[in-house]
Design a protein around this motif. Structure first.
Motif, mmCIF file in Angstrom:
data_model
loop_
_atom_site.group_PDB
_atom_site.id
_atom_site.type_symbol
_atom_site.label_atom_id
_atom_site.label_comp_id
_atom_site.label_asym_id
_atom_site.label_seq_id
_atom_site.Cartn_x
_atom_site.Cartn_y
_atom_site.Cartn_z
ATOM 1 N N ASN A 113 0.777 -1.082 0.049
ATOM 2 C CA ASN A 113 0.006 -0.070 0.046
ATOM 3 C C ASN A 113 0.899 1.144 0.050
ATOM 4 O OD1 ASN A 113 -2.127 1.664 0.147
ATOM 5 N ND2 ASN A 113 -2.738 1.215 2.343
ATOM 6 N N THR A 155 -7.304 -7.520 -4.809
ATOM 7 C CA THR A 155 -7.530 -6.266 -5.347
ATOM 8 C C THR A 155 -8.612 -5.594 -4.713
ATOM 9 O OG1 THR A 155 -5.993 -6.846 -7.315
ATOM 10 C CG2 THR A 155 -7.534 -4.708 -7.280
ATOM 11 N N HIS A 156 -8.418 -4.307 -4.387
ATOM 12 C CA HIS A 156 -9.562 -3.676 -3.743
ATOM 13 C C HIS A 156 -9.589 -2.452 -4.907
ATOM 14 C CE1 HIS A 156 -9.290 -5.162 0.413
ATOM 15 N NE2 HIS A 156 -9.969 -5.937 -0.020
ATOM 16 N N LYS A 157 -10.748 -2.124 -5.534
ATOM 17 C CA LYS A 157 -10.876 -1.028 -6.211
ATOM 18 C C LYS A 157 -11.909 0.079 -5.647
ATOM 19 C CE LYS A 157 -10.380 -3.559 -10.700
ATOM 20 N NZ LYS A 157 -10.783 -3.903 -11.804
ATOM 21 N N PHE A 158 -11.311 1.322 -5.836
ATOM 22 C CA PHE A 158 -12.155 2.360 -5.286
ATOM 23 C C PHE A 158 -12.714 3.266 -6.259
ATOM 24 C CE2 PHE A 158 -8.677 1.152 -2.372
ATOM 25 C CZ PHE A 158 -9.462 1.438 -1.121
ATOM 26 N N GLU A 159 -13.972 3.897 -6.120
ATOM 27 C CA GLU A 159 -14.579 4.483 -6.971
ATOM 28 C C GLU A 159 -13.841 5.963 -7.570
ATOM 29 O OE1 GLU A 159 -18.697 7.307 -7.183
ATOM 30 O OE2 GLU A 159 -18.618 5.750 -5.408
ATOM 31 N N TYR A 164 -10.183 6.670 -2.267
ATOM 32 C CA TYR A 164 -8.831 5.842 -2.063
ATOM 33 C C TYR A 164 -7.942 6.569 -0.811
ATOM 34 C CZ TYR A 164 -4.735 3.043 -3.048
ATOM 35 O OH TYR A 164 -3.633 2.363 -2.777
ATOM 36 N N VAL A 193 -4.576 4.883 -10.906
ATOM 37 C CA VAL A 193 -5.535 4.100 -10.625
ATOM 38 C C VAL A 193 -5.872 3.832 -9.271
ATOM 39 C CG1 VAL A 193 -6.471 1.791 -11.236
ATOM 40 C CG2 VAL A 193 -4.889 2.775 -12.846
ATOM 41 N N GLU A 195 -6.700 1.929 -6.768
ATOM 42 C CA GLU A 195 -6.872 0.422 -6.450
ATOM 43 C C GLU A 195 -5.528 0.219 -5.567
ATOM 44 O OE1 GLU A 195 -7.160 -1.836 -10.111
ATOM 45 O OE2 GLU A 195 -5.353 -2.594 -10.073
ATOM 46 N N LYS A 197 -3.701 -3.289 -4.494
ATOM 47 C CA LYS A 197 -3.272 -4.713 -4.705
ATOM 48 C C LYS A 197 -2.212 -5.045 -3.423
ATOM 49 C CE LYS A 197 -3.739 -5.358 -9.511
ATOM 50 N NZ LYS A 197 -3.209 -5.873 -10.937
#
Length: 209
Positions: A113, A155-159, A164, A193, A195, A197
Motif C-alpha cells: 500500500n 485487489t480492492h478498487k475504489f470509486e 482511496y 488508478v 486501486e 493490490k
C-alpha cells in the motif's frame, strides 16, 4: 472462521466497531464480544455507532493489555502489521484463550500500500511486516496448532482517488486536514488508478493443550 451462538469473542484492534458489531450478531444474545483498540478516538466512534448493542462492549487496550479471558475466539483484522513485538502478543493471546480456542487473523504480507508512505513518509516506522513462514514459526514457538494458513493476492478498487485517500488516511488515523495541501496534490497526481493490490495472509491457530 466458525463462530457459534454463545461464543465469547475478542475483536483485537476493533477500530470504529463495524466488524465487532457483525461478530456480536453472529454469536447471538447468549454470546459476548469485546472490542479492543489503542485509539480512544476510534473507540468513541465505535461507542456512538454500536454502543446500543447489548452483547458488545468496547474497551481501551492493546495486543498485550486487554480484558482477561478465557475467550472462544480472538480475532485480529488488519492489525498484526502494526504490532512490533509479535511474540509477546501471540503469548498473551494464547494465555487468554479457552482450551481448544481459536486465534484468527489476516493482514498484509508486505508494504504494497504505497499510498500510505506517499501521504505520510514516517508511517513505515510503525509498520512491522512478516512473511507467512515467519508467522507460522512464531505460532509454533508459542504452542499454537496451525489449523489454516494461506497467502493470496487481492485487489480492492475504489470509486475515485479521493475515496482511496480517505480510506488510507483512516487506516493511519489521520485527519485529511492534517495533510499539507501540496502533499495531497502531489499524491493525487501520482495515483493513476485508485486501486490497492496486496498480498493477504490468513491464519487460524488453535489452542493446542
Amino acid at each position: 472462521m466458525a463462530l457459534r451462538q454463545g461464543n465469547v469473542v475478542l475483536d483485537l484492534g476493533c477500530g470504529t466497531g463495524y466488524l465487532s458489531s457483525v461478530l456480536a450478531e453472529r454469536v447471538g444474545p447468549l454470546g459476548r464480544v469485546v472490542g479492543v483498540d489503542p485509539n480512544k478516538k476510534r473507540l468513541h466512534v465505535a461507542n456512538e455507532k454500536y454502543g446500543h448493542v447489548e452483547n458488545l462492549h468496547f474497551v481501551f487496550g492493546s495486543s498485550t493489555n486487554f480484558p482477561s479471558g478465557p475467550y472462544d475466539v480472538i480475532f485480529a483484522n488488519q492489525v498484526m502489521q502494526w504490532i512490533e513485538d509479535k511474540e509477546s502478543a501471540f503469548k498473551y493471546v494464547y494465555q487468554n484463550l479457552k482450551v481448544g480456542g481459536t486465534f484468527a487473523f489476516l493482514c498484509p504480507a508486505d508494504p504494497a500500500n504505497r499510498i500510505l508512505e506517499l501521504l505520510n513518509p514516517t508511517v513505515s516506522e510503525s509498520l512491522f511486516y512478516c512473511s507467512c513462514e515467519e508467522y507460522e514459526s512464531l505460532a509454533l514457538v508459542c504452542d499454537f496448532e496451525v489449523e489454516h494458513k494461506s497467502i493470496e493476492t487481492v485487489t480492492h478498487k475504489f470509486e475515485n482517488v479521493d475515496k482511496y485517500i480517505t480510506w488510507a488516511l483512516a487506516t493511519m488515523d489521520v485527519d485529511p486536514l492534517q495533510i499539507d495541501p501540496e502533499t495531497m496534490y502531489d499524491v493525487k497526481k501520482r495515483i493513476e488508478v485508485p486501486e490497492l493490490k496486496w498480498k493477504k495472509i490468513q491464519f487460524i491457530l488453535k489452542y493446542k493443550h
